[in-house]
Motif scaffolding. Sequence first.
Motif, PDB file in Angstrom:
ATOM      1  N   GLU A  64      -0.501  -8.256  -1.260  1.00 43.93           N
ATOM      2  CA  GLU A  64      -0.230  -6.923  -1.934  1.00 43.93           C
ATOM      3  C   GLU A  64      -1.173  -6.354  -2.869  1.00 43.93           C
ATOM      4  O   GLU A  64      -1.873  -5.264  -2.992  1.00 43.93           O
ATOM      5  CB  GLU A  64       1.312  -6.862  -2.631  1.00 43.93           C
TER       6      GLU A  64
ATOM      7  N   ARG B  28       0.723  -1.032   0.114  1.00 42.19           N
ATOM      8  CA  ARG B  28      -0.186   0.073  -0.078  1.00 42.19           C
ATOM      9  C   ARG B  28       0.855   1.364   0.069  1.00 42.19           C
ATOM     10  O   ARG B  28       0.375   2.295  -0.565  1.00 42.19           O
ATOM     11  CB  ARG B  28      -1.045  -0.122   1.182  1.00 42.19           C
TER      12      ARG B  28
ATOM     13  N   LYS C 257      -4.261  -4.984  -1.187  1.00 45.00           N
ATOM     14  CA  LYS C 257      -4.074  -3.769  -0.665  1.00 45.00           C
ATOM     15  C   LYS C 257      -4.046  -2.577  -1.724  1.00 45.00           C
ATOM     16  O   LYS C 257      -4.017  -1.371  -1.335  1.00 45.00           O
ATOM     17  CB  LYS C 257      -3.001  -3.897   0.463  1.00 45.00           C
ATOM     18  N   ASN C 258      -3.212  -3.081  -2.817  1.00 43.89           N
ATOM     19  CA  ASN C 258      -2.781  -2.080  -3.854  1.00 43.89           C
ATOM     20  C   ASN C 258      -3.053  -2.922  -5.183  1.00 43.89           C
ATOM     21  O   ASN C 258      -2.074  -3.639  -5.430  1.00 43.89           O
ATOM     22  CB  ASN C 258      -1.211  -1.757  -3.540  1.00 43.89           C
TER      23      ASN C 258
END
Length: 215
Positions: free
Chosen positions: A88, A56, A91-92
């Motif tokens: 990952e 993030r 979150k992003n």
Amino acid sequence: MNQEDLQNLRRDYSLAQLSETTVNNNPIKQFELWFHEAVEAELYEPNAMTLATATRDGVPSARIVLLKGYDNYGFTFYTNYLSRKGKEITKNPLGAITFFWGELERQVRIEGTIEKLSKEVSDRYFQTRPKNSQLGALVSPQSQEIAGREILENKMNELEAEYADKTIPKPSYWGGYILKPRMIEFWQGQSSRLHDRIVYKKIDNTTWKKVRLAP
């Protein structure tokens, strides 16, 4: 190899040229052409691609995964949702993939947003995988620390016996992703490092802008 030898590692490129007037206006069609040529050239795993994700707060990581499909919507691959890349992506969702076909002096870079494929699509693909690959998805707590390889081997032996005559279910933590592109760049090596770079930038759902970049 010493540093001087490393610094002198280079080659000139001369196999082909890339022109904004001859490439397809649809970058997916252009990718299809290049991918077909990579397959026809019998390159080793032409569907191998570097997948880059980030946390993030922007800490990047990259690894090689295999392309398992592509269309006008994007490029698909499969993995463990609880792996580092899976966490990952949660979150992003921004990511990038890169293909390098060195024998053809070509590279393709793709940037976009990553989303999960539907459970139905992932289920169907899982059932097409070799049995040992299916079992491997059940065995491996991907990206987690383990005490030794024997843990994996013992678990594999147990599951081979358990599912000897049974259909192996797809684990809930495993499935597919699609990277929906917003930028696709085609790179063709040229002499004197004056490489050809044609980049497509997505304007809307159906329209791409095509430009040349300096090498």
